[in-house]
Scaffold this motif. Structure first.
Motif, PDB file in Angstrom:
ATOM      1  N   ARG A 196      17.325  39.791  21.919  1.00 41.58           N
ATOM      2  CA  ARG A 196      18.092  39.748  22.064  1.00 41.58           C
ATOM      3  C   ARG A 196      19.041  40.958  22.603  1.00 41.58           C
ATOM      4  O   ARG A 196      20.354  40.833  23.255  1.00 41.58           O
ATOM      5  CB  ARG A 196      18.718  40.014  20.192  1.00 41.58           C
ATOM      6  N   ILE A 197      18.664  42.178  23.040  1.00 41.27           N
ATOM      7  CA  ILE A 197      18.822  42.952  24.254  1.00 41.27           C
ATOM      8  C   ILE A 197      18.410  42.005  25.365  1.00 41.27           C
ATOM      9  O   ILE A 197      19.803  42.537  25.996  1.00 41.27           O
ATOM     10  CB  ILE A 197      17.892  43.992  24.519  1.00 41.27           C
ATOM     11  N   GLU A 198      17.862  41.503  25.965  1.00 41.41           N
ATOM     12  CA  GLU A 198      18.067  40.525  27.254  1.00 41.41           C
ATOM     13  C   GLU A 198      19.402  39.982  27.323  1.00 41.41           C
ATOM     14  O   GLU A 198      20.260  39.725  27.873  1.00 41.41           O
ATOM     15  CB  GLU A 198      17.337  39.053  27.025  1.00 41.41           C
ATOM     16  N   VAL A 199      19.849  39.338  25.340  1.00 39.19           N
ATOM     17  CA  VAL A 199      20.980  38.377  25.523  1.00 39.19           C
ATOM     18  C   VAL A 199      21.879  39.192  26.119  1.00 39.19           C
ATOM     19  O   VAL A 199      23.334  38.679  26.862  1.00 39.19           O
ATOM     20  CB  VAL A 199      21.010  37.343  24.677  1.00 39.19           C
ATOM     21  N   ALA A 200      22.208  40.484  24.858  1.00 43.34           N
ATOM     22  CA  ALA A 200      23.222  40.598  25.395  1.00 43.34           C
ATOM     23  C   ALA A 200      23.096  41.562  26.843  1.00 43.34           C
ATOM     24  O   ALA A 200      24.713  41.704  27.516  1.00 43.34           O
ATOM     25  CB  ALA A 200      23.098  42.716  24.338  1.00 43.34           C
ATOM     26  N   GLY A 201      22.569  41.942  27.192  1.00 42.77           N
ATOM     27  CA  GLY A 201      22.088  42.368  28.762  1.00 42.77           C
ATOM     28  C   GLY A 201      23.066  41.215  29.720  1.00 42.77           C
ATOM     29  O   GLY A 201      23.976  41.881  30.440  1.00 42.77           O
ATOM     30  N   LEU A 202      22.555  40.240  29.690  1.00 39.41           N
ATOM     31  CA  LEU A 202      23.449  39.084  29.883  1.00 39.41           C
ATOM     32  C   LEU A 202      24.669  39.279  29.941  1.00 39.41           C
ATOM     33  O   LEU A 202      25.734  38.758  31.535  1.00 39.41           O
ATOM     34  CB  LEU A 202      22.591  37.536  29.743  1.00 39.41           C
ATOM     35  N   TYR A 203      25.400  39.698  29.166  1.00 40.13           N
ATOM     36  CA  TYR A 203      26.784  39.819  28.898  1.00 40.13           C
ATOM     37  C   TYR A 203      27.148  40.901  30.015  1.00 40.13           C
ATOM     38  O   TYR A 203      27.920  40.540  29.884  1.00 40.13           O
ATOM     39  CB  TYR A 203      26.990  39.290  27.325  1.00 40.13           C
ATOM     40  N   TRP A 204      26.555  41.949  29.680  1.00 41.91           N
ATOM     41  CA  TRP A 204      27.206  43.284  29.929  1.00 41.91           C
ATOM     42  C   TRP A 204      26.333  43.151  31.500  1.00 41.91           C
ATOM     43  O   TRP A 204      27.865  43.272  31.973  1.00 41.91           O
ATOM     44  CB  TRP A 204      26.323  43.885  29.046  1.00 41.91           C
ATOM     45  N   HIS A 205      26.121  42.232  32.030  1.00 34.45           N
ATOM     46  CA  HIS A 205      25.506  42.275  33.370  1.00 34.45           C
ATOM     47  C   HIS A 205      27.151  41.201  34.137  1.00 34.45           C
ATOM     48  O   HIS A 205      27.465  42.063  35.205  1.00 34.45           O
ATOM     49  CB  HIS A 205      24.034  42.090  34.580  1.00 34.45           C
ATOM     50  N   PHE A 206      27.089  40.734  33.197  1.00 32.94           N
ATOM     51  CA  PHE A 206      28.717  39.986  33.647  1.00 32.94           C
ATOM     52  C   PHE A 206      29.931  40.382  33.776  1.00 32.94           C
ATOM     53  O   PHE A 206      29.881  40.344  34.774  1.00 32.94           O
ATOM     54  CB  PHE A 206      28.720  37.804  32.526  1.00 32.94           C
ATOM     55  N   VAL A 207      30.273  41.107  32.823  1.00 36.81           N
ATOM     56  CA  VAL A 207      31.224  42.293  33.258  1.00 36.81           C
ATOM     57  C   VAL A 207      31.404  42.808  33.787  1.00 36.81           C
ATOM     58  O   VAL A 207      31.850  43.495  34.726  1.00 36.81           O
ATOM     59  CB  VAL A 207      31.067  43.091  31.656  1.00 36.81           C
ATOM     60  N   ASP A 208      30.494  43.510  34.465  1.00 37.90           N
ATOM     61  CA  ASP A 208      30.093  44.172  35.622  1.00 37.90           C
ATOM     62  C   ASP A 208      30.154  43.481  36.963  1.00 37.90           C
ATOM     63  O   ASP A 208      30.407  43.592  37.813  1.00 37.90           O
ATOM     64  CB  ASP A 208      28.385  45.099  35.356  1.00 37.90           C
ATOM     65  N   LEU A 209      29.336  41.933  36.757  1.00 31.76           N
ATOM     66  CA  LEU A 209      29.475  40.843  37.958  1.00 31.76           C
ATOM     67  C   LEU A 209      31.068  41.335  37.926  1.00 31.76           C
ATOM     68  O   LEU A 209      31.757  40.542  39.175  1.00 31.76           O
ATOM     69  CB  LEU A 209      29.495  40.070  37.786  1.00 31.76           C
ATOM     70  N   VAL A 210      31.620  40.178  37.224  1.00 33.48           N
ATOM     71  CA  VAL A 210      33.172  40.308  37.247  1.00 33.48           C
ATOM     72  C   VAL A 210      34.356  41.276  37.700  1.00 33.48           C
ATOM     73  O   VAL A 210      35.001  41.370  38.739  1.00 33.48           O
ATOM     74  CB  VAL A 210      34.303  40.144  35.641  1.00 33.48           C
ATOM     75  N   TRP A 211      34.049  42.675  37.286  1.00 34.15           N
ATOM     76  CA  TRP A 211      34.274  44.255  37.950  1.00 34.15           C
ATOM     77  C   TRP A 211      34.132  44.578  39.676  1.00 34.15           C
ATOM     78  O   TRP A 211      34.580  45.072  40.478  1.00 34.15           O
ATOM     79  CB  TRP A 211      33.601  45.726  37.571  1.00 34.15           C
ATOM     80  N   ILE A 212      32.734  44.210  39.731  1.00 35.68           N
ATOM     81  CA  ILE A 212      31.851  44.129  41.507  1.00 35.68           C
ATOM     82  C   ILE A 212      33.225  42.981  42.202  1.00 35.68           C
ATOM     83  O   ILE A 212      33.739  43.793  43.160  1.00 35.68           O
ATOM     84  CB  ILE A 212      30.758  43.726  41.390  1.00 35.68           C
ATOM     85  N   PHE A 213      33.674  41.995  42.208  1.00 35.72           N
ATOM     86  CA  PHE A 213      34.897  41.418  42.831  1.00 35.72           C
ATOM     87  C   PHE A 213      36.445  41.849  42.281  1.00 35.72           C
ATOM     88  O   PHE A 213      37.216  41.819  43.841  1.00 35.72           O
ATOM     89  CB  PHE A 213      35.186  40.050  42.605  1.00 35.72           C
ATOM     90  N   LEU A 214      37.621  42.165  40.738  1.00 33.18           N
ATOM     91  CA  LEU A 214      38.084  42.887  40.856  1.00 33.18           C
ATOM     92  C   LEU A 214      38.593  44.188  41.542  1.00 33.18           C
ATOM     93  O   LEU A 214      39.276  44.510  42.513  1.00 33.18           O
ATOM     94  CB  LEU A 214      38.367  43.329  39.340  1.00 33.18           C
ATOM     95  N   PHE A 215      37.251  45.097  42.387  1.00 31.07           N
ATOM     96  CA  PHE A 215      37.412  46.330  42.697  1.00 31.07           C
ATOM     97  C   PHE A 215      38.003  46.136  43.967  1.00 31.07           C
ATOM     98  O   PHE A 215      39.243  46.328  44.120  1.00 31.07           O
ATOM     99  CB  PHE A 215      36.225  47.331  42.639  1.00 31.07           C
ATOM    100  N   PRO A 216      37.725  45.330  44.671  1.00 31.86           N
ATOM    101  CA  PRO A 216      37.729  44.990  46.054  1.00 31.86           C
ATOM    102  C   PRO A 216      39.081  44.664  46.407  1.00 31.86           C
ATOM    103  O   PRO A 216      40.127  44.954  46.869  1.00 31.86           O
ATOM    104  CB  PRO A 216      36.567  44.845  47.129  1.00 31.86           C
ATOM    105  N   VAL A 217      39.235  43.276  45.220  1.00 35.01           N
ATOM    106  CA  VAL A 217      40.542  42.288  45.532  1.00 35.01           C
ATOM    107  C   VAL A 217      41.665  43.498  45.131  1.00 35.01           C
ATOM    108  O   VAL A 217      42.885  42.814  45.161  1.00 35.01           O
ATOM    109  CB  VAL A 217      39.931  41.053  44.998  1.00 35.01           C
ATOM    110  N   LEU A 218      41.108  43.374  43.917  1.00 34.80           N
ATOM    111  CA  LEU A 218      42.791  44.205  43.520  1.00 34.80           C
ATOM    112  C   LEU A 218      43.189  45.657  43.809  1.00 34.80           C
ATOM    113  O   LEU A 218      44.387  46.184  44.387  1.00 34.80           O
ATOM    114  CB  LEU A 218      42.774  44.731  42.078  1.00 34.80           C
ATOM    115  N   TYR A 219      41.981  46.577  44.018  1.00 37.18           N
ATOM    116  CA  TYR A 219      42.931  48.105  44.867  1.00 37.18           C
ATOM    117  C   TYR A 219      42.577  48.287  46.410  1.00 37.18           C
ATOM    118  O   TYR A 219      43.347  49.125  46.640  1.00 37.18           O
ATOM    119  CB  TYR A 219      41.357  48.926  43.759  1.00 37.18           C
ATOM    120  N   LEU A 220      41.726  47.331  47.195  1.00 35.01           N
ATOM    121  CA  LEU A 220      41.558  47.503  47.866  1.00 35.01           C
ATOM    122  C   LEU A 220      41.524  46.545  49.154  1.00 35.01           C
ATOM    123  O   LEU A 220      42.307  47.282  50.604  1.00 35.01           O
ATOM    124  CB  LEU A 220      40.263  47.588  48.558  1.00 35.01           C
ATOM    125  N   LEU A 221      42.933  45.714  48.708  1.00 34.43           N
ATOM    126  CA  LEU A 221      43.267  44.354  49.557  1.00 34.43           C
ATOM    127  C   LEU A 221      44.426  44.257  49.491  1.00 34.43           C
ATOM    128  O   LEU A 221      44.952  43.922  48.690  1.00 34.43           O
ATOM    129  CB  LEU A 221      42.182  43.099  49.380  1.00 34.43           C
TER     130      LEU A 221
END
Lengths: 201, 101
Positions: free
Chosen positions: A176-201
């Motif tokens: 269950r923790i692994e599955v919850a982690g997969l979701y949590w990392h995905f949310v992190d992953l989305v932010w990794i792309f949002l940050f440069p796209v919205l804030y820096l460019l």
């Protein structure tokens, strides 16, 4: 009644059911965020080259230091999440409690910082209706914030009330923790792309 | 369980290395945005390459995709195809202005 394949891999897929389930869900999430990224490209490419409707530089409107801090917060919460899972895999429940607690605290920190950020935009009279840029900014980051809130609710459940399962079925709880982690990392992953796209460019 | 305690112990070292790399690359992302590469398109390309590397690290190590079963990776390969189609949709709006003949 026992739910099948909560711990043992299903012979035809090679993984336990919840893992395939969360990945299918994440695949649909890719399409959800993908549609918004696509919209972003469309309205950015369609914006006039000059004039008041020209596409602004994100860093002229948004705060890079604030978003940079939030990026660090979210990446750190990803490592503590994976450490929470690794602790259970090593049968160290106390460490799990600690790492999951830190993950939740970091998730809340992200939300608080984001709250201040939104508030400062409102104070400067920047609303979703202000411009195309602000509209897509609030839409994408707002959807992302909802994902962080959802993840926090699940993580909190697994931190306190749901942790009882460690006594009755430790392997299933670890999954269950692994599955919850997969979701949590995905949310992190989305932010990794949002940050440069919205804030820096 | 598919992961023995010793295996996980080794993984932890990898996780911490990946975490350090992500932190450094976040700094690089910000630094790179101050570079003037000649055009906005070049800056966007560079930023997306760095984000792509960070994303690969997160998906590959934290989400275990580098060692995941084939069915998961095939599911995601299919997702990537659809995702690319989705990102190309804006081009369709320009088709009436592009002459192919």
């Amino acid at each position: 009644m026992n739910i099948p394949f909560t711990t043992n891999p299903r012979p035809d897929t090679g993984v336990y059911n919840a893992k395939l389930g969360i990945w299918l869900f994440l695949a649909s999430e890719v399409m959800l965020f993908g549609a918004l990224f696509s919209s972003y490209i469309l309205i950015r490419v369609g914006a006039p080259e000059v004039g008041e409707n020209a596409w602004p530089l994100g860093s002229d409107i948004l705060s890079v230091p604030v978003a940079f801090t939030n990026t660090m917060v979210l990446i750190t919460s990803s490592i503590t999440m994976v450490m929470a899972w690794a602790s259970l895999a090593m049968k160290k429940f106390d460490k799990y409690k600690m790492f999951m607690g830190i993950t939740i605290a970091l998730g809340l920190t992200f939300l608080v910082i984001k709250g201040f950020e939104y508030n400062s935009k409102f104070e400067h009279h920047l609303f979703p209706s202000t411009s195309n840029f602000m509209a897509i900014y609030f839409t994408i980051t707002g959807l992302h914030v909802l994902h962080v809130i959802g993840g926090l609710i699940v993580n909190f459940y697994l931190w306190i009330p749901g942790a009882k399962m460690w006594e009755s079925d430790p392997e299933r709880f670890t999954n269950r923790i692994e599955v919850a982690g997969l979701y949590w990392h995905f949310v992190d992953l989305v932010w990794i792309f949002l940050f440069p796209v919205l804030y820096l460019l | 369980m598919s992961h023995s305690a010793e295996e996980v112990q080794k993984h932890v070292k990898v996780y911490i290395t990946v975490f350090a790399a992500l932190m450094v690359l976040t700094g690089v992302t910000v630094g790179a945005s101050y570079l003037h590469l000649g055009s906005t398109a070049m800056n966007i390309t560079l930023a997306l390459i760095i984000a792509g590397i960070k994303g690969t690290l997160v998906a590959g190590y934290f989400m275990h995709l580098f060692t995941e079963k084939a069915i998961i990776n095939w599911t995601l390969a299919l997702t990537v195809v659809f995702f690319i189609v989705l990102l190309l949709v804006p081009i369709l709006t320009e088709l009436d202005t592009i002459s192919l003949i």
